[in-house]
Write an enzyme that holds these catalytic residues in place. Sequence first.
Site, short mmCIF file in Angstrom:
data_model
loop_
_atom_site.label_atom_id
_atom_site.label_comp_id
_atom_site.label_asym_id
_atom_site.label_seq_id
_atom_site.Cartn_x
_atom_site.Cartn_y
_atom_site.Cartn_z
N ASN A 7 -4.36 -13.71 2.16
CA ASN A 7 -4.36 -13.19 3.52
C ASN A 7 -3.99 -11.71 3.46
O ASN A 7 -2.82 -11.35 3.42
CB ASN A 7 -3.36 -13.98 4.38
CG ASN A 7 -3.30 -13.51 5.82
OD1 ASN A 7 -3.84 -12.47 6.18
ND2 ASN A 7 -2.61 -14.27 6.65
N ARG A 90 -8.77 -14.84 4.25
CA ARG A 90 -8.76 -14.41 5.64
C ARG A 90 -9.64 -13.17 5.76
O ARG A 90 -9.45 -12.20 5.04
CB ARG A 90 -7.34 -14.07 6.10
CG ARG A 90 -7.29 -13.52 7.53
CD ARG A 90 -6.11 -12.60 7.73
NE ARG A 90 -6.08 -12.07 9.09
CZ ARG A 90 -5.32 -11.06 9.45
NH1 ARG A 90 -4.54 -10.45 8.58
NH2 ARG A 90 -5.34 -10.62 10.70
N HIS A 179 -6.82 -12.17 15.01
CA HIS A 179 -5.68 -13.05 14.72
C HIS A 179 -5.98 -14.50 15.14
O HIS A 179 -5.07 -15.27 15.45
CB HIS A 179 -4.40 -12.57 15.45
CG HIS A 179 -3.90 -11.24 15.00
ND1 HIS A 179 -3.41 -10.30 15.87
CD2 HIS A 179 -3.83 -10.67 13.76
CE1 HIS A 179 -3.05 -9.21 15.21
NE2 HIS A 179 -3.29 -9.42 13.92
N ARG A 238 -0.96 1.54 15.34
CA ARG A 238 -2.13 1.63 16.21
C ARG A 238 -1.68 1.76 17.67
O ARG A 238 -0.71 1.13 18.09
CB ARG A 238 -3.02 0.39 16.04
CG ARG A 238 -3.86 0.43 14.77
CD ARG A 238 -4.52 -0.91 14.51
NE ARG A 238 -3.66 -1.79 13.74
CZ ARG A 238 -3.91 -3.05 13.48
NH1 ARG A 238 -5.00 -3.61 13.96
NH2 ARG A 238 -3.08 -3.78 12.76
N GLU A 381 -0.86 -19.07 8.81
CA GLU A 381 -2.28 -18.80 8.68
C GLU A 381 -2.82 -19.32 7.35
O GLU A 381 -3.97 -19.77 7.27
CB GLU A 381 -2.55 -17.30 8.81
CG GLU A 381 -2.24 -16.74 10.18
CD GLU A 381 -2.28 -15.23 10.21
OE1 GLU A 381 -3.25 -14.67 10.75
OE2 GLU A 381 -1.33 -14.61 9.70
#
Length: 394
Positions: A7, A90, A179, A238, A381
């Site tokens: 990931n 991922r 996500h 960001r 995840e």
Amino acid sequence: MNILVINSGSSSIKFQLIQMPSESVICKGMVEQIGSQNTLFSYQTDRIEIEETDALETHEDGLQKIASLLLDAEKGVIQNISDITMVGHRVVHGGNSFSNTTVINTEVKDKIAQYAALAPLHNPHNLQGIILAEQLFPAAKQVAVFDTAFHQTIPLVAKKYAIPNTLFTENEIQVYGFHGTSHKYVSEKAIAYLKLENSKIISIHLGNGCSMTAIVDGKSIDHSLGFTPSTGLIMGSRSGDIDHSIIFYLVNKLGYPLEDVEHLLNNKSGMLGLTGYSDLRQIQDEVEKGNKACILAMEMNAYRIKKYIGSYISAMNGLDAIIFTAGIGENSSLLRKMVCSNLECFGIALDDSKNDKKSKEIREINTPLSNVKILVIPTNEELEIAKQAYHLLE
């Protein structure tokens, strides 16, 4: 079978080696703050635990370190590369090309590279991980799980931008959402935990990248990230939501080259631009010291999340539960408290003592009188990727 899950985030790599279908974790770890002189590396098995700092400049450096440790004669967990049957990756942006878990071939890699322009902090690292894994584990089947897949259910009214229709029909400019693996995992956990047949949930994923999803009956119906993973909430580096005219002002009035503007908004803005720090742990330390810039940045962060909570309650016409997840969402009691304060009008009431406690299990942090459940659910995840990869093979 053993499935290695990779990931790769914008500044980190999480990995787990999982035995399926038992879902037992053979080893796991993480590389954090890639690109700094103090990159954090952790590695854990049932017999050893390693935490150290290193100077890992690139994601490739991090992946090489992970691979070498898996095969290490003393600390490793596999004897041969053939012990790994499948590698699950991922991948952040799959556009409209991928709505399901996919076996990776040349065409898939070309598409991932094509979408790199829309996820410049992620897709290149995702693809790099795939290419390196193909070299290190040539006999393993490589599988991609896309962040955008969960959000394919977003209806047209929320998916389209108010721009000429041809840009949607011919150029596929739309809300994609990201996500998705995390939002899918924690929302399913919440629905099972609360035993809901019908549900209205807001999932708040807070890490270096941040996003929120409105989820009705297990399906994404709106999301804070859009065409690229750069809108919505204030993130580590960001900006999140911004008036697009600022971009024209920077270019036309202040003389910024376009590539510098892109770098500024993706790499020098957010909490980093507001405070000089991108790691929330450092920012919270500065808050305790009375750093005014950090205090204001935390307030701005919480305020932006509150605005999305209000809009999603309106879009869903109600709310059963809020989920906090990912590194910051799971660990920052301060930010959770700031987000949930003064939301009594929505029936949201936080219990401070529950909020301050720590646990690796799913837990409620709302008061008994709260009409809305406030849940902290550790995301996984990697397990979700392993499950999807295993079911694809089955």
